[in-house]
Design an enzyme around this catalytic site. Structure first.
Site, short mmCIF file in Angstrom:
data_model
loop_
_atom_site.label_atom_id
_atom_site.label_comp_id
_atom_site.label_asym_id
_atom_site.label_seq_id
_atom_site.Cartn_x
_atom_site.Cartn_y
_atom_site.Cartn_z
N ASP A 126 -2.34 8.55 -6.34
CA ASP A 126 -2.09 8.44 -4.75
C ASP A 126 -0.50 7.89 -4.65
OD1 ASP A 126 -1.71 5.92 -5.65
OD2 ASP A 126 -3.27 4.90 -4.19
N ASP A 184 1.72 4.98 -2.76
CA ASP A 184 1.90 3.79 -2.12
C ASP A 184 3.13 3.52 -1.72
OD1 ASP A 184 -0.82 2.89 -3.81
OD2 ASP A 184 0.37 3.53 -5.17
N ASP A 218 -1.74 5.02 0.49
CA ASP A 218 -1.82 3.66 0.75
C ASP A 218 -0.53 3.36 1.46
OD1 ASP A 218 -4.37 3.61 -0.30
OD2 ASP A 218 -3.70 2.81 -2.24
P1 ATP Z 1 -1.80 5.40 -9.56
O1 ATP Z 1 -0.71 6.40 -10.25
O2 ATP Z 1 -2.91 6.00 -10.26
O3 ATP Z 1 -1.98 5.46 -8.22
P2 ATP Z 1 -1.04 2.87 -9.37
O4 ATP Z 1 -0.52 1.91 -10.62
O5 ATP Z 1 -0.11 3.18 -8.37
O6 ATP Z 1 -1.54 4.05 -10.30
P3 ATP Z 1 -2.82 1.85 -7.53
O7 ATP Z 1 -4.44 1.80 -7.65
O8 ATP Z 1 -2.48 2.89 -6.69
O9 ATP Z 1 -2.30 2.23 -8.96
O10 ATP Z 1 -2.39 0.38 -7.13
C1 ATP Z 1 -0.85 0.12 -7.05
C2 ATP Z 1 -0.95 -1.54 -6.93
O11 ATP Z 1 -1.29 -1.73 -5.91
C3 ATP Z 1 -1.40 -2.13 -8.14
O12 ATP Z 1 -0.49 -2.90 -8.74
C4 ATP Z 1 -2.54 -2.97 -7.47
O13 ATP Z 1 -2.44 -4.01 -8.29
C5 ATP Z 1 -2.28 -2.98 -6.16
N1 ATP Z 1 -3.23 -3.07 -5.49
C6 ATP Z 1 -4.19 -1.61 -5.16
N2 ATP Z 1 -5.27 -1.91 -4.49
C7 ATP Z 1 -5.18 -3.32 -3.95
C8 ATP Z 1 -5.80 -4.34 -3.08
N3 ATP Z 1 -6.64 -3.79 -2.57
N4 ATP Z 1 -5.22 -5.39 -2.87
C9 ATP Z 1 -4.16 -5.77 -3.49
N5 ATP Z 1 -3.38 -4.99 -4.20
C10 ATP Z 1 -3.93 -3.71 -4.35
MN MN Z 2 -0.74 4.29 -6.85
MN MN Z 3 -3.00 2.71 -4.23
#
Ligand code: ATP
Ligand code: MN
Ligand code: MN
Length: 363
Positions: free
Chosen positions: A204, A206, A287
């Site tokens: 995703d 963020d 997100d």
């Molecule tokens: P990817 O490339 O798979 O998206 P990512 O490290 O960006 O890997 P994400 O699941 O998008 O993974 O999460 C990004 C960050 O946001 C992580 O550090 C996670 O701890 C934090 N995070 C995700 N969901 C929540 C939540 N519901 N509440 C608080 N923090 C969150």
């Molecule tokens: Mn992510």
């Molecule tokens: Mn995310």
């Protein structure tokens, strides 16, 4: 026996937040195997085991060279008996029977397919698995009750399975910037998660949004999503209001990894740049999180990841410093006060940790 002249053993700290973990490392042939066992333990609701395998994998990611023999692992932290057995088998035979049979197992494959649906967690996937369901197609075929989020997850399943590239993330960044500035000039937008850590692909994109004048950010999300909807850029969105109250939520709640910011879990409709491609657009998970300016440093640290790095930071704060860290605040239980910070560097300093830049938080 004390290791003599082995710099690896002497430098390897036991918390992931004390180490530098680059994106590219030398031991993916081992870490991928351990992460399959970690994932499988999570599917079986065994969190302790899942974290143990993930910590073991993370130590190997931080090594400055490829592991060639069990000798190379002497004195490394976080490598339990089970992880060592798996590593030994891979070093000797090229693969581990346990890992390969897990990878092939019906349960592992079904859980991976089902939890891969946006809006489906381990508990729901497990219930479906025990009812004989194995894939998104099975859900459609048997007419399962799905909530709005899961419906979108099934509908856009194929697109959402495809990794999001950095180039696509950059296009989305431009869109989000335009949307935010249209409804609140002066707002600041930061790319978070895996892309901030330097990843070339992600599941995703963020974003963290704030405004230097505290209070201006209140109620911002519905304005952003309305703007995006009017432009036809949103396929799905669910906004949750900010529910953080320092007096009620911290410090008791502060160690939970779920934060309470205003946030939006969404699916964007992204136009493809090349007209020649079969369909003109694809679905992308995005997100969005809105933080008050005073919490921005904590939110930045909390949304940069990796998930293990975040988990280890909170564990370090609690166990080693008697502090409680969240994406909102840092609370010092000894002094009974909140520690204010404007930058990530200040938070690492409060925690008595060397600053680790985002690109080396790939624990
Ligand atoms: P990817 O490339 O798979 O998206 P990512 O490290 O960006 O890997 P994400 O699941 O998008 O993974 O999460 C990004 C960050 O946001 C992580 O550090 C996670 O701890 C934090 N995070 C995700 N969901 C929540 C939540 N519901 N509440 C608080 N923090 C969150
Ligand atoms: Mn992510
Ligand atoms: Mn995310």
């Amino acid at each position: 026996p004390k290791p003599n002249g082995d710099p690896t053993a002497m430098l390897m700290k036991s918390y992931a937040c004390q180490r530098r973990t680059p994106l590219k490392h030398y031991n993916s042939f081992l870490t991928e195997a351990l992460e399959i066992l970690s994932q499988n333990a999570e599917y079986n609701d065994n969190e302790g085991r899942s974290v143990a395998f993930r910590r073991a994998a993370s130590v190997l990611k931080a090594l400055p060279r490829r592991v060639r023999s069990m000798q190379d692992l002497r004195c490394l932290p976080c490598l339990g008996d089970h992880s060592q057995r798996v590593i030994k088998e891979i070093l000797e035979d090229g693969s581990s029977r346990e890992v390969e049979s897990t990878r092939q197992s019906e349960q592992y494959q079904a859980m991976k397919a089902l939890t891969g649906i946006f809006g489906v967690g381990v508990r729901t996937a497990d219930r479906w698995f025990r009812e004989g369901l194995r894939s998104p197609d099975d859900l459609i075929r048997t007419g399962q009750q799905l909530n709005r989020e899961q419906q979108a997850g099934v509908q856009y399943y194929d697109d959402l399975q495809k990794p999001v590239t950095k180039a696509e993330a950059d296009v989305i960044s431009d869109i989000v910037e335009k949307a935010v500035h249209a409804v609140l000039p002066g707002a600041e937008i930061q790319l978070m998660g895996g892309f901030r850590r330097g990843k070339e692909v992600g599941h995703d994109v963020d974003f963290l949004i704030t405004h230097p004048e505290e209070g201006k950010e209140e109620g911002l999300m519905p304005k952003i999503t309305n703007w995006l909807k009017e432009q036809g850029l949103l396929l799905y969105q669910k906004t949750t209001r900010n529910s953080y109250l320092e007096k009620m939520d911290g410090p008791a709640r502060a160690s939970s990894n779920m934060d309470r910011f205003e946030r939006c879990f969404s699916i964007f409709k992204l136009q493809k740049s090349h007209q020649s491609e079969a369909s003109g657009w694809r679905a992308v998970r995005v997100d969005l999180v809105v933080s008050p300016y005073s919490q921005f440093a904590f939110a930045t640290l909390g949304w940069t990841g990796s998930k293990l790095f975040e988990r280890e930071l909170r564990r370090w704060a609690g166990q080693e410093k008697h502090m409680s860290l969240s994406s909102h605040a840092l609370y010092d239980s000894k002094q009974n006060l909140y520690l204010r910070a404007k930058t990530e560097e200040e938070i690492f300093a409060y925690l008595g940790l060397e600053f680790i830049p985002p690109s080396e938080r790939n624990a």
